[in-house]
Every structure is written in structure tokens, then in C-alpha cells.
Write a protein that holds these residues in place. Structure first.
Motif, mmCIF file in Angstrom:
data_model
loop_
_atom_site.group_PDB
_atom_site.id
_atom_site.type_symbol
_atom_site.label_atom_id
_atom_site.label_comp_id
_atom_site.label_asym_id
_atom_site.label_seq_id
_atom_site.Cartn_x
_atom_site.Cartn_y
_atom_site.Cartn_z
ATOM 1 N N VAL A 3 1.911 6.117 -3.755
ATOM 2 C CA VAL A 3 0.685 6.666 -4.683
ATOM 3 C C VAL A 3 0.603 8.148 -4.534
ATOM 4 N N PRO A 4 0.463 8.456 -3.063
ATOM 5 C CA PRO A 4 0.163 9.919 -2.996
ATOM 6 C C PRO A 4 1.454 10.730 -3.067
ATOM 7 N N LEU A 5 2.535 10.093 -2.881
ATOM 8 C CA LEU A 5 3.888 10.791 -3.455
ATOM 9 C C LEU A 5 3.869 11.271 -4.935
ATOM 10 N N ILE A 6 3.247 10.178 -5.770
ATOM 11 C CA ILE A 6 3.425 10.332 -7.126
ATOM 12 C C ILE A 6 2.468 11.313 -7.626
ATOM 13 N N ASP A 51 12.161 3.602 3.123
ATOM 14 C CA ASP A 51 12.643 2.359 2.386
ATOM 15 C C ASP A 51 14.076 1.955 2.507
ATOM 16 N N ARG A 52 14.837 2.965 2.694
ATOM 17 C CA ARG A 52 16.230 2.630 2.646
ATOM 18 C C ARG A 52 16.536 2.066 4.211
ATOM 19 N N TYR A 53 16.191 2.397 5.351
ATOM 20 C CA TYR A 53 16.324 1.817 6.502
ATOM 21 C C TYR A 53 15.467 0.620 6.660
ATOM 22 N N THR A 54 14.641 0.209 5.941
ATOM 23 C CA THR A 54 13.531 -0.903 5.874
ATOM 24 C C THR A 54 14.253 -1.962 5.292
ATOM 25 N N PHE A 55 14.540 -1.718 3.784
ATOM 26 C CA PHE A 55 14.749 -2.712 3.044
ATOM 27 C C PHE A 55 16.278 -2.762 2.522
ATOM 28 N N ALA A 56 16.757 -1.585 2.090
ATOM 29 C CA ALA A 56 18.212 -1.579 1.689
ATOM 30 C C ALA A 56 19.370 -2.088 2.822
ATOM 31 N N GLN A 57 19.216 -1.465 3.885
ATOM 32 C CA GLN A 57 20.178 -1.661 4.869
ATOM 33 C C GLN A 57 19.790 -2.895 5.964
ATOM 34 N N THR A 58 20.419 -3.779 5.813
ATOM 35 C CA THR A 58 19.913 -5.206 6.487
ATOM 36 C C THR A 58 20.575 -5.114 8.059
ATOM 37 N N ILE A 117 -14.957 3.743 10.265
ATOM 38 C CA ILE A 117 -15.739 3.107 9.230
ATOM 39 C C ILE A 117 -15.148 2.733 7.895
ATOM 40 N N ILE A 118 -14.099 3.544 7.735
ATOM 41 C CA ILE A 118 -12.928 3.245 6.742
ATOM 42 C C ILE A 118 -11.814 2.790 7.440
ATOM 43 N N THR A 119 -11.430 1.576 7.080
ATOM 44 C CA THR A 119 -10.130 1.021 8.165
ATOM 45 C C THR A 119 -8.707 1.464 7.402
ATOM 46 N N SER A 120 -9.169 1.332 5.863
ATOM 47 C CA SER A 120 -8.097 1.323 4.837
ATOM 48 C C SER A 120 -7.664 2.733 4.850
ATOM 49 N N LEU A 121 -6.104 3.064 4.720
ATOM 50 C CA LEU A 121 -5.430 4.438 4.798
ATOM 51 C C LEU A 121 -5.286 4.804 3.316
ATOM 52 N N TRP A 122 -5.683 3.913 2.454
ATOM 53 C CA TRP A 122 -5.395 4.326 0.964
ATOM 54 C C TRP A 122 -6.328 5.507 0.605
ATOM 55 N N PRO A 123 -7.782 5.659 0.935
ATOM 56 C CA PRO A 123 -8.480 6.689 0.517
ATOM 57 C C PRO A 123 -8.110 8.020 1.098
ATOM 58 N N LEU A 124 -7.509 7.943 2.473
ATOM 59 C CA LEU A 124 -7.292 8.976 3.124
ATOM 60 C C LEU A 124 -6.195 9.793 2.538
ATOM 61 N N ASP A 125 -5.220 8.813 2.432
ATOM 62 C CA ASP A 125 -3.740 9.237 1.853
ATOM 63 C C ASP A 125 -3.885 10.004 0.628
ATOM 64 N N SER A 179 5.752 -8.834 3.306
ATOM 65 C CA SER A 179 4.497 -8.350 2.436
ATOM 66 C C SER A 179 3.896 -7.152 3.067
ATOM 67 N N LEU A 180 3.782 -6.873 4.549
ATOM 68 C CA LEU A 180 3.374 -5.938 5.093
ATOM 69 C C LEU A 180 4.075 -4.397 4.908
ATOM 70 N N TYR A 181 5.265 -4.650 5.008
ATOM 71 C CA TYR A 181 6.064 -3.364 4.591
ATOM 72 C C TYR A 181 6.084 -2.990 3.227
ATOM 73 N N ALA A 182 5.944 -3.892 2.248
ATOM 74 C CA ALA A 182 5.906 -3.801 0.987
ATOM 75 C C ALA A 182 4.362 -3.135 0.671
ATOM 76 N N GLY A 183 3.555 -3.518 1.096
ATOM 77 C CA GLY A 183 2.251 -2.828 1.077
ATOM 78 C C GLY A 183 2.208 -1.292 1.532
ATOM 79 N N GLU A 184 2.807 -1.269 2.660
ATOM 80 C CA GLU A 184 2.893 0.140 3.225
ATOM 81 C C GLU A 184 3.641 0.982 2.363
ATOM 82 N N ALA A 185 4.797 0.379 1.729
ATOM 83 C CA ALA A 185 5.578 1.236 0.778
ATOM 84 C C ALA A 185 4.706 1.713 -0.397
#
Length: 301
Positions: free
Chosen positions: A21-24, A83-90, A252-260, A10-16
Motif C-alpha cells: 500500500v505505501p509502495l503504491i 516477495d521473490r525469495y519468500t514465495f517464488a523460490q521454494t 499505543i498503536i501496535t499496527s504498522l499500517w498507519p505509520l507506513d 497468512s502472516l507473510y501475505a499480510g506483511e506483503a
């Protein structure tokens, strides 16, 4: 699957998702940039005269294209590699070991992370300052202010990249980020204010002629308005980025979503703004008044 593994997934998927979003946004902005690049190059090539200024602008445009492409490839490569080395290659050692392997692979790309964005930012500010410089040929104080701000801007940005390459980055890089952006914001604000002053002086000059152009607005005046509006938009993006960076630097802002997200928007704006400036002002002459080179009495008043 253990609860710990579920939590890690769940943590890594949220990070991905956060990174995607910024990549898009970056690649969507890249498409708009390419269109603007073609228009800007076209505006340069259709000129009657082809001299050193046009060559310099063309080189700057190509450099911005290369750096923005470089930046997009870097962001995409980091995302895909992670993503490849975190999820695809076990791995038999578990998901945590896969994440560590992904971090090691991503480090390969770290050497190219800072310079493309820095070069684009400096070229963006430089082209805008150059346009403002052309409009202030007889205004020494304006020119001195622009020159000093641009020198400070270049020095601080280059020093930051060199320190980062040498592994001497500050303990609070977010603080340095908003300081760098603040200097760039001041540069663009001064240039935009200069555009506004020249537009007002030119409007007063045209109004004194009692012509229909004073009521409807000349082509040159409309272009100056577009320069002002685009400058205001770019300054607004930089201001939002600075606010979010400051809030993040002091937790003051802990989430990285707005900054990214705002970083991606800021990078797109830094690449597109100079392209818009070049495309908007190919060559403006109204009643033998050259706005590009500041030869109007109204614009030098």
C-alpha cells in the motif's frame, strides 16, 4: 500443508499487503512529482535573467528528483526481493527458511535506505527557508531564527544517518524519527508564519492604495496565499506523522499500517512541497514590488 505453514503464509501475505500500500502511494506520488518537476523547471527557464539563484534551484530540483527516484527504486527493490525469495523460490527447509533467505537478500539494499529521504527532507526545508529568507531581508530576528533552526535541522538529520550507517542507531529509532520530524515541523511552521505575516502586511499596503487590486487581490497576494496554504498542508502532514510516530514509539498503536502509510505520504509531501514553492513563485513583481527579493516596504514592515 501443516497448520503452522498456513499460519506463516497468512502472516507473510499480510506483511506483503501492508508494504504494497505505501509502495503504491509512493509511485503514484512520484508521477505527480514528475509533473510538478517539469512545471518548476519550466518556470525557471522562462525567466529573463539566469543567474546563480536559478542555477542553485535547478541543482536542488535535480537532486530531489534523483533522491526521490532512488527512494522509489529502493522501496520497490526491497518489496520485489522479499516477495521473490519468500514465495517464488521454494526451499526444502520450508517457508520459514525462505523468509530468512529473503531477509538476507534485502540487507543488500539497507545501505541506501536513509540518505535519499534525509536529503529530500533537508532540501525541502532549505528551499522553503530560502524563500522565507528572501522575504525577510530587513528582519534580522526572523533570519536568525530561520538560520538556527535550519542548522539544527541539518545537524540532527545528518548525525542520525551517520549513526545508522555506523550501526550506532538508538534503541528506540521511532522516538528519534518523531524528534527529527518535530524539528522539521518547527522550521516549516516558522516559514509559513512568516509568509502569513508578509501577506498580511502586503494586503494592508495594497488596501491603503484604494485600488481594485485591494478588492480582487493581486497576483503577488494570491501567490503568497498559495504559499501559506501549501505550507499549512505540509505542516499538517508532518503533524499527523509525529502523532502516529509517538503513539507507535510508546506502543499505543501496535499496527504498522498507519505509520507506513503516513511515512509514504510524508515522503511524497517532502519531495513535492519545494517543487510547488519554486513553481508558484517564478518571478513576482507588482507595482515595482519584488516579493521574491523582499524589496517592498510593505513586505519589510
Amino acid at each position: 500443508m501443516t497448520p503452522e505453514e498456513q499460519q506463516l503464509i497468512s502472516l507473510y501475505a499480510g506483511e506483503a499487503l501492508r508494504v504494497s500500500v505505501p509502495l503504491i502511494l509512493t509511485f503514484a506520488g512520484y508521477g505527480g512529482f514528475v509533473l510538478g518537476f517539469i512545471i518548476a523547471v519550466r518556470s525557471l527557464t522562462i525567466r529573463e535573467s539566469w543567474g546563480r539563484p536559478q542555477i542553485i534551484l535547478l541543482v536542488c530540483l535535480v537532486t530531489i528528483l534523483v533522491c526521490f527516484t532512488w527512494e522509489g527504486l529502493y522501496n520497490g527493490a526491497v518489496f520485489l526481493t522479499s516477495d521473490r525469495y519468500t514465495f517464488a523460490q521454494t526451499s526444502e527447509q520450508g517457508l520459514a527458511a525462505q523468509a530468512q533467505a529473503a531477509l538476507k537478500k534485502v540487507k543488500i539494499w539497507e545501505f541506501m535506505s536513509d540518505w535519499p529521504a534525509t536529503i529530500n527532507n533537508l532540501l525541502s526545508d532549505g528551499i522553503v527557508v530560502w524563500r522565507a529568507w528572501c522575504l525577510s531581508q530587513q528582519d534580522r530576528y526572523w533570519r536568525l531564527t530561520l538560520a538556527l533552526l535550519m542548522i539544527a535541522n541539518i545537524g540532527v538529520n545528518v548525525a542520525d544517518c551517520i549513526w545508522g550507517d555506523l550501526g550506532m542507531a538508538l534503541s528506540s529509532p521511532a522516538i528519534l524519527d518523531w524528534i527529527l520530524s518535530a524539528i522539521s515541523l518547527i522550521v516549516n511552521m516558522v516559514a509559513t508564519i512568516l509568509f502569513a505575516c508578509k501577506a498580511w502586511a502586503y494586503h494592508q499596503y495594497i488596501a491603503g492604495l484604494n485600488s481594485s487590486s485591494a478588492r480582487n487581490g493581486t497576483w503577488a497576494e494570491n501567490i503568497l496565499h498559495l504559499l501559506i496554504e501549501s505550507g499549512v498542508v505540509f505542516c499538517a502532514v508532518q503533524s499527523i506523522y509525529i502523532v502516529i510516530a509517538v503513539l507507535g514509539a510508546y506502543n499505543i498503536i501496535t499496527s504498522l499500517w498507519p505509520l507506513d502509510t503516513i511515512i509514504a505520504i510524508n515522503e511524497i509531501a517532502a519531495a513535492c512541497y519545494p517543487v510547488a514553492v519554486i513553481a508558484l513563485v517564478p518571478r513576482i513583481q507588482t507595482n515595482n514590488i519584488s516579493i521574491l527579493h523582499g524589496q517592498s516596504r510593505a513586505l519589510t514592515a
